[in-house]
Design a protein around this motif. Structure first.
Motif, short mmCIF file in Angstrom:
data_model
loop_
_atom_site.label_atom_id
_atom_site.label_comp_id
_atom_site.label_asym_id
_atom_site.label_seq_id
_atom_site.Cartn_x
_atom_site.Cartn_y
_atom_site.Cartn_z
N UNK A 199 -2.81 4.05 3.72
CA UNK A 199 -3.96 3.68 2.89
C UNK A 199 -5.13 4.62 3.11
N UNK A 200 -5.86 4.87 2.04
CA UNK A 200 -7.01 5.77 2.11
C UNK A 200 -8.30 4.97 1.95
N UNK A 212 -7.68 0.06 -1.87
CA UNK A 212 -8.02 -1.32 -2.21
C UNK A 212 -8.64 -1.44 -3.60
N UNK A 213 -9.28 -0.38 -4.09
CA UNK A 213 -10.00 -0.45 -5.35
C UNK A 213 -9.23 0.14 -6.54
N UNK A 214 -8.22 0.93 -6.30
CA UNK A 214 -7.48 1.60 -7.38
C UNK A 214 -6.72 0.57 -8.21
N UNK A 215 -6.71 0.71 -9.54
CA UNK A 215 -5.91 -0.20 -10.36
C UNK A 215 -4.44 -0.16 -9.92
N UNK A 216 -3.80 -1.33 -9.94
CA UNK A 216 -2.45 -1.43 -9.40
C UNK A 216 -1.46 -0.55 -10.15
N UNK A 217 -1.57 -0.46 -11.47
CA UNK A 217 -0.66 0.41 -12.24
C UNK A 217 -0.81 1.87 -11.81
N UNK A 218 -2.04 2.29 -11.54
CA UNK A 218 -2.27 3.66 -11.08
C UNK A 218 -1.68 3.86 -9.68
N UNK A 219 -1.76 2.84 -8.84
CA UNK A 219 -1.18 2.90 -7.50
C UNK A 219 0.34 3.06 -7.58
N UNK A 220 0.97 2.32 -8.49
CA UNK A 220 2.42 2.45 -8.70
C UNK A 220 2.78 3.85 -9.18
N UNK A 221 2.00 4.37 -10.12
CA UNK A 221 2.24 5.73 -10.62
C UNK A 221 2.07 6.77 -9.52
N UNK A 256 -10.40 -7.13 7.07
CA UNK A 256 -10.12 -7.70 5.75
C UNK A 256 -9.75 -6.60 4.75
N UNK A 257 -10.51 -5.51 4.74
CA UNK A 257 -10.24 -4.40 3.83
C UNK A 257 -8.91 -3.72 4.18
N UNK A 258 -8.62 -3.54 5.46
CA UNK A 258 -7.35 -2.92 5.86
C UNK A 258 -6.17 -3.79 5.46
N UNK A 259 -6.27 -5.09 5.67
CA UNK A 259 -5.18 -5.99 5.30
C UNK A 259 -4.98 -6.04 3.79
N UNK A 260 -6.06 -6.01 3.03
CA UNK A 260 -5.93 -5.99 1.57
C UNK A 260 -5.24 -4.72 1.12
N UNK A 261 -5.63 -3.60 1.69
CA UNK A 261 -5.01 -2.32 1.33
C UNK A 261 -3.52 -2.33 1.69
N UNK A 262 -3.17 -2.86 2.85
CA UNK A 262 -1.75 -2.91 3.25
C UNK A 262 -0.96 -3.86 2.37
N UNK A 263 -1.55 -4.98 1.95
CA UNK A 263 -0.86 -5.89 1.03
C UNK A 263 -0.56 -5.21 -0.29
N UNK A 264 -1.51 -4.42 -0.77
CA UNK A 264 -1.29 -3.70 -2.03
C UNK A 264 -0.22 -2.62 -1.87
N UNK A 265 -0.21 -1.94 -0.72
CA UNK A 265 0.82 -0.94 -0.46
C UNK A 265 2.20 -1.60 -0.38
N UNK A 266 2.29 -2.76 0.27
CA UNK A 266 3.57 -3.48 0.36
C UNK A 266 4.06 -3.88 -1.03
N UNK A 267 3.16 -4.37 -1.87
CA UNK A 267 3.54 -4.77 -3.22
C UNK A 267 4.01 -3.56 -4.03
#
Length: 90
Positions: free
Chosen positions: A61-62, A67-76, A30-41
């Motif tokens: 993914x780390x 999975x926990x990093x704010x999405x704007x920070x992930x984009x940056x 579940x955690x791996x899939x969530x992290x990959x979904x966020x990376x895809x987005x």
């Protein structure tokens, strides 16, 4: 996240190609899939503007971060990684 990139040879496929991976260190399925979904987005949002044609990218993914990093920070983070990859070498 970690980003790896490779410039393809001229006779290989065209366009931008991207792959995603998360090891079991990231967590259960579940955690791996969530992290990959966020990376895809993040890739969908950033690569069309900052990626380069003829390059392959792998977003990794780390544990406890992707999975926990704010999405704007992930984009940056992804934008910064791409700037670093494509900056002229000294």
């Amino acid at each position: 996240m970690m980003v790896q990139a490779r410039k393809r040879a001229l006779d290989e496929a065209e366009g931008i190609r991207v792959g995603f991976t998360c090891s079991k260190k990231v967590g259960n399925a579940v955690a791996r899939n969530r992290a990959k979904r966020r990376l895809r987005a993040a890739a969908r949002a950033v690569l069309p503007d900052h990626g380069r044609d003829g390059w392959d990218y792998v977003l990794i993914g780390r544990a406890e971060v992707t999975a926990a990093r704010p999405f704007d920070a992930l984009l940056d983070d992804l934008r910064q990684a791409l700037r670093k990859i494509h900056s002229p070498r000294k």
